[in-house]
Design a protein around this motif. Structure first.
Motif, short mmCIF file in Angstrom:
data_model
loop_
_atom_site.label_atom_id
_atom_site.label_comp_id
_atom_site.label_asym_id
_atom_site.label_seq_id
_atom_site.Cartn_x
_atom_site.Cartn_y
_atom_site.Cartn_z
N VAL A 107 0.84 -1.20 0.00
CA VAL A 107 0.00 0.00 0.00
C VAL A 107 0.88 1.25 0.00
O VAL A 107 0.63 2.20 -0.76
CB VAL A 107 -0.96 -0.01 1.21
CG1 VAL A 107 -1.66 1.33 1.38
CG2 VAL A 107 -1.97 -1.14 1.08
N ALA A 108 1.92 1.25 0.83
CA ALA A 108 2.83 2.40 0.89
C ALA A 108 3.52 2.61 -0.46
O ALA A 108 3.70 3.75 -0.90
CB ALA A 108 3.87 2.19 1.99
N TYR A 109 3.90 1.52 -1.12
CA TYR A 109 4.56 1.60 -2.42
C TYR A 109 3.66 2.31 -3.43
O TYR A 109 4.10 3.24 -4.12
CB TYR A 109 4.90 0.20 -2.91
CG TYR A 109 5.35 0.14 -4.34
CD1 TYR A 109 6.65 0.49 -4.69
CD2 TYR A 109 4.50 -0.27 -5.35
CE1 TYR A 109 7.08 0.44 -6.00
CE2 TYR A 109 4.92 -0.33 -6.66
CZ TYR A 109 6.21 0.03 -6.99
OH TYR A 109 6.61 -0.02 -8.29
N PHE A 110 2.40 1.89 -3.53
CA PHE A 110 1.51 2.50 -4.50
C PHE A 110 1.22 3.96 -4.15
O PHE A 110 1.20 4.82 -5.04
CB PHE A 110 0.21 1.70 -4.64
CG PHE A 110 0.38 0.45 -5.43
CD1 PHE A 110 0.74 0.50 -6.77
CD2 PHE A 110 0.22 -0.79 -4.85
CE1 PHE A 110 0.92 -0.66 -7.51
CE2 PHE A 110 0.39 -1.95 -5.57
CZ PHE A 110 0.74 -1.89 -6.91
N LEU A 111 1.02 4.26 -2.87
CA LEU A 111 0.79 5.64 -2.47
C LEU A 111 2.01 6.51 -2.77
O LEU A 111 1.88 7.63 -3.29
CB LEU A 111 0.44 5.72 -0.99
CG LEU A 111 -0.93 5.21 -0.59
CD1 LEU A 111 -1.09 5.24 0.92
CD2 LEU A 111 -2.02 6.04 -1.25
N LEU A 112 3.20 6.02 -2.44
CA LEU A 112 4.42 6.78 -2.71
C LEU A 112 4.65 6.96 -4.20
O LEU A 112 5.14 8.01 -4.64
CB LEU A 112 5.62 6.10 -2.07
CG LEU A 112 5.71 6.24 -0.55
CD1 LEU A 112 6.78 5.30 -0.01
CD2 LEU A 112 5.98 7.67 -0.14
N PHE A 113 4.32 5.95 -4.98
CA PHE A 113 4.47 6.06 -6.42
C PHE A 113 3.57 7.17 -6.97
O PHE A 113 4.01 8.02 -7.74
CB PHE A 113 4.13 4.71 -7.07
CG PHE A 113 4.80 4.49 -8.38
CD1 PHE A 113 6.12 4.11 -8.44
CD2 PHE A 113 4.11 4.67 -9.57
CE1 PHE A 113 6.76 3.90 -9.65
CE2 PHE A 113 4.72 4.47 -10.79
CZ PHE A 113 6.05 4.07 -10.83
N ILE A 114 2.32 7.20 -6.53
CA ILE A 114 1.38 8.24 -6.97
C ILE A 114 1.81 9.61 -6.46
O ILE A 114 1.80 10.60 -7.21
CB ILE A 114 -0.05 7.89 -6.51
CG1 ILE A 114 -0.55 6.66 -7.27
CG2 ILE A 114 -0.99 9.07 -6.69
CD1 ILE A 114 -1.82 6.07 -6.72
N ILE A 115 2.23 9.68 -5.20
CA ILE A 115 2.69 10.95 -4.64
C ILE A 115 3.93 11.44 -5.39
O ILE A 115 4.04 12.64 -5.70
CB ILE A 115 2.98 10.80 -3.12
CG1 ILE A 115 1.67 10.63 -2.36
CG2 ILE A 115 3.76 12.00 -2.59
CD1 ILE A 115 1.84 10.24 -0.91
N GLY A 116 4.86 10.53 -5.68
CA GLY A 116 6.08 10.91 -6.39
C GLY A 116 5.80 11.46 -7.77
O GLY A 116 6.38 12.47 -8.18
N ILE A 117 4.90 10.82 -8.49
CA ILE A 117 4.53 11.31 -9.82
C ILE A 117 3.87 12.68 -9.72
O ILE A 117 4.17 13.59 -10.49
CB ILE A 117 3.63 10.29 -10.54
CG1 ILE A 117 4.44 9.05 -10.90
CG2 ILE A 117 2.99 10.90 -11.78
CD1 ILE A 117 3.61 7.90 -11.43
N THR A 118 2.97 12.82 -8.76
CA THR A 118 2.27 14.10 -8.56
C THR A 118 3.26 15.22 -8.21
O THR A 118 3.19 16.33 -8.76
CB THR A 118 1.21 13.97 -7.45
OG1 THR A 118 0.36 12.88 -7.77
CG2 THR A 118 0.42 15.24 -7.31
N VAL A 119 4.19 14.93 -7.31
CA VAL A 119 5.18 15.94 -6.91
C VAL A 119 6.05 16.33 -8.11
O VAL A 119 6.33 17.52 -8.31
CB VAL A 119 6.04 15.41 -5.74
CG1 VAL A 119 7.28 16.26 -5.53
CG2 VAL A 119 5.22 15.34 -4.46
N GLN A 120 6.44 15.38 -8.92
CA GLN A 120 7.26 15.69 -10.09
C GLN A 120 6.49 16.53 -11.11
O GLN A 120 7.06 17.42 -11.73
CB GLN A 120 7.77 14.40 -10.74
CG GLN A 120 8.86 13.73 -9.94
CD GLN A 120 10.07 14.63 -9.73
OE1 GLN A 120 10.49 15.36 -10.61
NE2 GLN A 120 10.60 14.59 -8.52
N ILE A 121 5.21 16.24 -11.29
CA ILE A 121 4.39 17.05 -12.20
C ILE A 121 4.28 18.47 -11.68
O ILE A 121 4.41 19.43 -12.45
CB ILE A 121 3.00 16.40 -12.40
CG1 ILE A 121 3.13 15.11 -13.21
CG2 ILE A 121 2.05 17.37 -13.08
CD1 ILE A 121 1.85 14.29 -13.28
N ILE A 122 4.06 18.62 -10.38
CA ILE A 122 3.95 19.96 -9.79
C ILE A 122 5.26 20.71 -9.93
O ILE A 122 5.27 21.90 -10.28
CB ILE A 122 3.49 19.87 -8.33
CG1 ILE A 122 2.04 19.40 -8.26
CG2 ILE A 122 3.67 21.21 -7.62
CD1 ILE A 122 1.55 19.06 -6.87
#
Length: 126
Positions: A107-122
C-alpha cells in the motif's frame, strides 16, 4: 545495462514477486505455499523500494520508521495471540507480522508512487 535491470527490479518489486512465484512452481512447492513463499522473499525488496521512494520524494532516510512499524505490527499480533491462545506461538506471530508488513509496504509503495509522480508534475509545472 545491469544497473538499469537492477534499478527496475528495485523500483518494481512485483517483477521479483512474479519471478519467485514461477520459481516456486518450478521447484515443486504446493499451490497453497507458493504465494506465501514468494511474498516472504519479496518483502525485503519492498522495504528497500519504499525507502528509496521516500528518499527520492522527500530526500529523507527513514529506516527507523519502517523498523518501528514492523515492531508495532509484531506487538499487535503478539497481543492478539496471547489473548486468544493458551500457548504462545511465536512462529505464528512472526509469519503474520511479516506478511502484514508486506501488505502495508505494498500500500505504501503505490501511495508513494502516486505521490512521487504528482510531486514531479507539480515541480515541472512550476
Amino acid at each position: 545495462m545491469l544497473t538499469n535491470i537492477l534499478g527496475a527490479l528495485l523500483l518494481f518489486p512485483f517483477i521479483i514477486l512474479v519471478v519467485l512465484i514461477i520459481v516456486a512452481k518450478k521447484i515443486g512447492l504446493p499451490k497453497k505455499k507458493r504465494i506465501g513463499w514468494a511474498v516472504d522473499w519479496t518483502t525485503p525488496f519492498m522495504v528497500l523500494t519504499v525507502l528509496i521512494l521516500i528518499r527520492a520524494i522527500w530526500d529523507v532516510w527513514l529506516p527507523i520508521l519502517l523498523i518501528g512499524v514492523v515492531c508495532l505490527i509484531a506487538i499487535g499480533f503478539a497481543v492478539i495471540e496471547r489473548s486468544r491462545e493458551k500457548e504462545f506461538r511465536s512462529s505464528w506471530v512472526l509469519r503474520r507480522t511479516w506478511r502484514a508488513y508486506f501488505l502495508l509496504l505494498t500500500v505504501a509503495y503505490f501511495l508513494l508512487f502516486i505521490i512521487g509522480i504528482t510531486v514531479q508534475i507539480i515541480r515541472y509545472l512550476n
